[in-house]
Motif scaffolding. Sequence first.
Motif, PDB file in Angstrom:
ATOM      1  N   ALA A   1      34.355  15.768   1.812  1.00 18.93           N
ATOM      2  CA  ALA A   1      34.891  15.276   0.769  1.00 18.93           C
ATOM      3  C   ALA A   1      34.625  15.656  -0.414  1.00 18.93           C
ATOM      4  O   ALA A   1      35.489  15.136  -1.372  1.00 18.93           O
ATOM      5  CB  ALA A   1      34.646  13.490   1.101  1.00 18.93           C
ATOM      6  N   GLY A   2      33.524  16.105  -0.773  1.00 21.63           N
ATOM      7  CA  GLY A   2      33.066  16.466  -2.185  1.00 21.63           C
ATOM      8  C   GLY A   2      32.418  15.007  -2.847  1.00 21.63           C
ATOM      9  O   GLY A   2      32.603  15.052  -4.244  1.00 21.63           O
ATOM     10  N   ILE A   3      31.598  14.310  -2.222  1.00 18.84           N
ATOM     11  CA  ILE A   3      31.227  13.064  -2.850  1.00 18.84           C
ATOM     12  C   ILE A   3      29.474  12.951  -2.774  1.00 18.84           C
ATOM     13  O   ILE A   3      29.113  13.332  -1.699  1.00 18.84           O
ATOM     14  CB  ILE A   3      31.782  11.849  -1.928  1.00 18.84           C
ATOM     15  N   VAL A   4      28.926  12.434  -3.770  1.00 21.59           N
ATOM     16  CA  VAL A   4      27.319  12.178  -3.565  1.00 21.59           C
ATOM     17  C   VAL A   4      27.084  11.046  -4.111  1.00 21.59           C
ATOM     18  O   VAL A   4      27.550  10.547  -5.000  1.00 21.59           O
ATOM     19  CB  VAL A   4      26.815  13.282  -4.401  1.00 21.59           C
ATOM     20  N   LYS A   5      26.080  10.410  -3.333  1.00 22.99           N
ATOM     21  CA  LYS A   5      25.741   8.943  -3.780  1.00 22.99           C
ATOM     22  C   LYS A   5      24.314   9.285  -3.928  1.00 22.99           C
ATOM     23  O   LYS A   5      23.411   9.784  -3.223  1.00 22.99           O
ATOM     24  CB  LYS A   5      25.910   7.905  -2.663  1.00 22.99           C
ATOM     25  N   PHE A   6      23.720   9.102  -5.163  1.00 28.25           N
ATOM     26  CA  PHE A   6      22.456   9.282  -5.754  1.00 28.25           C
ATOM     27  C   PHE A   6      21.585   8.091  -5.245  1.00 28.25           C
ATOM     28  O   PHE A   6      21.852   6.811  -5.687  1.00 28.25           O
ATOM     29  CB  PHE A   6      22.356   9.560  -7.203  1.00 28.25           C
ATOM     30  N   LEU A   7      20.390   8.316  -4.697  1.00 23.20           N
ATOM     31  CA  LEU A   7      19.782   7.028  -3.981  1.00 23.20           C
ATOM     32  C   LEU A   7      18.444   6.562  -4.960  1.00 23.20           C
ATOM     33  O   LEU A   7      18.356   5.373  -5.008  1.00 23.20           O
ATOM     34  CB  LEU A   7      19.280   7.461  -2.657  1.00 23.20           C
ATOM     35  N   SER A   8      17.732   7.526  -5.356  1.00 25.06           N
ATOM     36  CA  SER A   8      16.442   7.245  -5.992  1.00 25.06           C
ATOM     37  C   SER A   8      16.750   6.977  -7.434  1.00 25.06           C
ATOM     38  O   SER A   8      17.846   6.956  -7.990  1.00 25.06           O
ATOM     39  CB  SER A   8      15.432   8.252  -5.961  1.00 25.06           C
TER      40      SER A   8
ATOM     41  N   GLN B   1      20.843   5.597 -10.561  1.00 20.16           N
ATOM     42  CA  GLN B   1      20.547   5.298  -9.168  1.00 20.16           C
ATOM     43  C   GLN B   1      21.925   4.428  -8.600  1.00 20.16           C
ATOM     44  O   GLN B   1      22.242   3.592  -9.209  1.00 20.16           O
ATOM     45  CB  GLN B   1      19.317   4.301  -9.081  1.00 20.16           C
ATOM     46  N   ASN B   2      22.410   4.635  -7.466  1.00 18.25           N
ATOM     47  CA  ASN B   2      23.274   4.255  -6.641  1.00 18.25           C
ATOM     48  C   ASN B   2      24.596   4.554  -7.191  1.00 18.25           C
ATOM     49  O   ASN B   2      25.703   4.038  -6.657  1.00 18.25           O
ATOM     50  CB  ASN B   2      23.305   2.639  -6.460  1.00 18.25           C
ATOM     51  N   ASP B   3      25.041   5.606  -8.125  1.00 16.29           N
ATOM     52  CA  ASP B   3      25.880   6.027  -8.556  1.00 16.29           C
ATOM     53  C   ASP B   3      26.564   6.818  -7.401  1.00 16.29           C
ATOM     54  O   ASP B   3      26.001   7.702  -6.827  1.00 16.29           O
ATOM     55  CB  ASP B   3      25.954   6.855  -9.718  1.00 16.29           C
ATOM     56  N   ILE B   4      27.879   6.921  -7.232  1.00 13.41           N
ATOM     57  CA  ILE B   4      28.603   7.620  -6.347  1.00 13.41           C
ATOM     58  C   ILE B   4      29.648   8.625  -7.309  1.00 13.41           C
ATOM     59  O   ILE B   4      30.563   7.971  -8.095  1.00 13.41           O
ATOM     60  CB  ILE B   4      29.527   6.718  -5.234  1.00 13.41           C
ATOM     61  N   VAL B   5      29.492   9.779  -7.000  1.00 17.61           N
ATOM     62  CA  VAL B   5      29.954  10.810  -7.898  1.00 17.61           C
ATOM     63  C   VAL B   5      30.759  11.878  -7.250  1.00 17.61           C
ATOM     64  O   VAL B   5      30.172  12.415  -6.096  1.00 17.61           O
ATOM     65  CB  VAL B   5      28.771  11.696  -8.966  1.00 17.61           C
ATOM     66  N   PRO B   6      31.904  12.348  -7.776  1.00 15.75           N
ATOM     67  CA  PRO B   6      32.673  13.452  -6.946  1.00 15.75           C
ATOM     68  C   PRO B   6      32.084  14.788  -7.456  1.00 15.75           C
ATOM     69  O   PRO B   6      31.357  14.952  -8.370  1.00 15.75           O
ATOM     70  CB  PRO B   6      34.021  13.377  -7.425  1.00 15.75           C
ATOM     71  N   PHE B   7      32.249  15.779  -6.661  1.00 16.13           N
ATOM     72  CA  PHE B   7      31.768  17.153  -6.785  1.00 16.13           C
ATOM     73  C   PHE B   7      32.351  17.517  -8.133  1.00 16.13           C
ATOM     74  O   PHE B   7      33.509  17.244  -8.561  1.00 16.13           O
ATOM     75  CB  PHE B   7      31.969  18.247  -5.856  1.00 16.13           C
ATOM     76  N   PRO B   8      31.684  18.201  -9.107  1.00 14.21           N
ATOM     77  CA  PRO B   8      32.140  18.748 -10.369  1.00 14.21           C
ATOM     78  C   PRO B   8      33.292  19.547 -10.273  1.00 14.21           C
ATOM     79  O   PRO B   8      33.358  20.403  -9.054  1.00 14.21           O
ATOM     80  CB  PRO B   8      31.072  19.474 -11.088  1.00 14.21           C
ATOM     81  N   GLY B   9      34.602  19.645 -11.089  1.00 17.84           N
ATOM     82  CA  GLY B   9      35.475  20.427 -10.719  1.00 17.84           C
ATOM     83  C   GLY B   9      36.292  20.115  -9.475  1.00 17.84           C
ATOM     84  O   GLY B   9      37.133  21.247  -9.182  1.00 17.84           O
ATOM     85  N   GLU B  10      36.268  18.961  -9.110  1.00 20.27           N
ATOM     86  CA  GLU B  10      37.244  18.624  -7.895  1.00 20.27           C
ATOM     87  C   GLU B  10      36.824  19.487  -6.851  1.00 20.27           C
ATOM     88  O   GLU B  10      37.808  19.724  -6.077  1.00 20.27           O
ATOM     89  CB  GLU B  10      38.486  18.827  -8.352  1.00 20.27           C
ATOM     90  N   ARG B  11      35.643  20.014  -6.550  1.00 17.99           N
ATOM     91  CA  ARG B  11      35.364  20.894  -5.629  1.00 17.99           C
ATOM     92  C   ARG B  11      35.269  20.082  -4.331  1.00 17.99           C
ATOM     93  O   ARG B  11      34.725  18.773  -4.408  1.00 17.99           O
ATOM     94  CB  ARG B  11      34.211  21.587  -5.771  1.00 17.99           C
ATOM     95  N   ALA B  12      35.617  20.559  -3.058  1.00 20.36           N
ATOM     96  CA  ALA B  12      35.538  19.938  -1.778  1.00 20.36           C
ATOM     97  C   ALA B  12      35.426  20.783  -0.736  1.00 20.36           C
ATOM     98  O   ALA B  12      35.782  22.258  -1.106  1.00 20.36           O
ATOM     99  CB  ALA B  12      36.630  18.783  -1.744  1.00 20.36           C
ATOM    100  N   ASN B  13      35.488  20.306   0.705  1.00 25.09           N
ATOM    101  CA  ASN B  13      35.542  21.102   1.690  1.00 25.09           C
ATOM    102  C   ASN B  13      34.506  22.430   1.716  1.00 25.09           C
ATOM    103  O   ASN B  13      34.911  23.654   1.738  1.00 25.09           O
ATOM    104  CB  ASN B  13      36.923  21.879   1.836  1.00 25.09           C
TER     105      ASN B  13
ATOM    106  N   ALA C   1      27.705  21.953 -13.167  1.00 24.17           N
ATOM    107  CA  ALA C   1      27.066  20.894 -13.773  1.00 24.17           C
ATOM    108  C   ALA C   1      27.855  19.685 -13.242  1.00 24.17           C
ATOM    109  O   ALA C   1      29.013  19.735 -13.494  1.00 24.17           O
ATOM    110  CB  ALA C   1      26.914  21.046 -14.983  1.00 24.17           C
ATOM    111  N   PHE C   2      27.241  18.464 -13.110  1.00 22.33           N
ATOM    112  CA  PHE C   2      27.636  17.429 -12.627  1.00 22.33           C
ATOM    113  C   PHE C   2      27.708  16.512 -14.304  1.00 22.33           C
ATOM    114  O   PHE C   2      27.198  17.164 -15.143  1.00 22.33           O
ATOM    115  CB  PHE C   2      26.826  16.412 -11.953  1.00 22.33           C
ATOM    116  N   PRO C   3      28.582  15.433 -14.409  1.00 19.74           N
ATOM    117  CA  PRO C   3      28.285  14.717 -15.697  1.00 19.74           C
ATOM    118  C   PRO C   3      26.882  14.464 -16.169  1.00 19.74           C
ATOM    119  O   PRO C   3      26.177  14.024 -14.804  1.00 19.74           O
ATOM    120  CB  PRO C   3      29.325  13.795 -15.749  1.00 19.74           C
ATOM    121  N   SER C   4      26.537  14.491 -17.043  1.00 19.40           N
ATOM    122  CA  SER C   4      25.152  13.434 -17.371  1.00 19.40           C
ATOM    123  C   SER C   4      25.407  11.976 -17.264  1.00 19.40           C
ATOM    124  O   SER C   4      26.474  11.437 -17.315  1.00 19.40           O
ATOM    125  CB  SER C   4      24.852  13.865 -18.813  1.00 19.40           C
TER     126      SER C   4
END
Length: 267
Positions: free
Chosen positions: A157-164, A116-128, A109-112
């Motif tokens: 990088a383990g980064i998500v930008k939420f668009l909608s 829209q337009n939030d840039i969020v790292p993957f949960p648990g510092e996951r990457a690659n 789970a990501f944080p609640s």
Amino acid sequence: MATITETAKHLFGHGQTWLFNRTTGGEAATGGADAISLPEVDSLEISFATEKVSRMSKRDALSTKSISIVKAVSGTFKLVCSQHVAELLALYLFGTKSAIAGGSISGVAFPSGIVQNDIVPFPGERANLSTFTSIIDSAGSPATLVNGTDYEVDEKAGIVKFLSSLAGLTQPFKLNGTEAASTGVGLMQSRVQEKVLIHKVINIADSDKVEVVRLYRIQVDPAASWQLLGDGNEPQKYEIGGEILKDTTKSSSATFGQFGKWRQPNA
């Protein structure tokens, strides 16, 4: 007029360096797990400093130095190389090297409260991530968010930008995929970094003779800087420095003393 002919000797060094952990007996640790091989050394410099007891005599109109005695000596080293490996980073950054197992990521789970337009790292510092599968919501029948419409992702990088607007979706969102195995280095964790340094000199000014310098006990300083973006036409270089310390496991009366030695073949 007769002259005396002497053969001049010069040093123009190439070569490479190794750094080893020290055993309790002052030797280079065997096994190789923590040995650092530096085949691409740009420069290696050893410097010495002295502290003196001195006195200026004022018995005459012109003061003169009447005594000068060395009371303390110290040595430092500076090594510059282009090697980029985890073992060197751990040394350079006072860190520790660890294996990251990776593996399946299922419904993490990501944080609640994402909007829209939030840039969020993957949960648990996951990457690659070797495989990025999906981001879903937490509804009873989970909805799958659409990549490129609801979000953009950099799975390495383990980064998500939420668009909608994310309207109608139930948070927390959840990540699915597979994280690749990798190697990690923690920063500023290990204060004491004592090593044995062995440097092979190839003297190209003297028939490529090999000379060897060994420093029995060096204390490595942390990095003054860490350049992460390239500039110019050369790879990033690492500058490692520190002090040359007395190794009391060596005999002070031995041929090579307690700090280090240099050797060269006779022929």
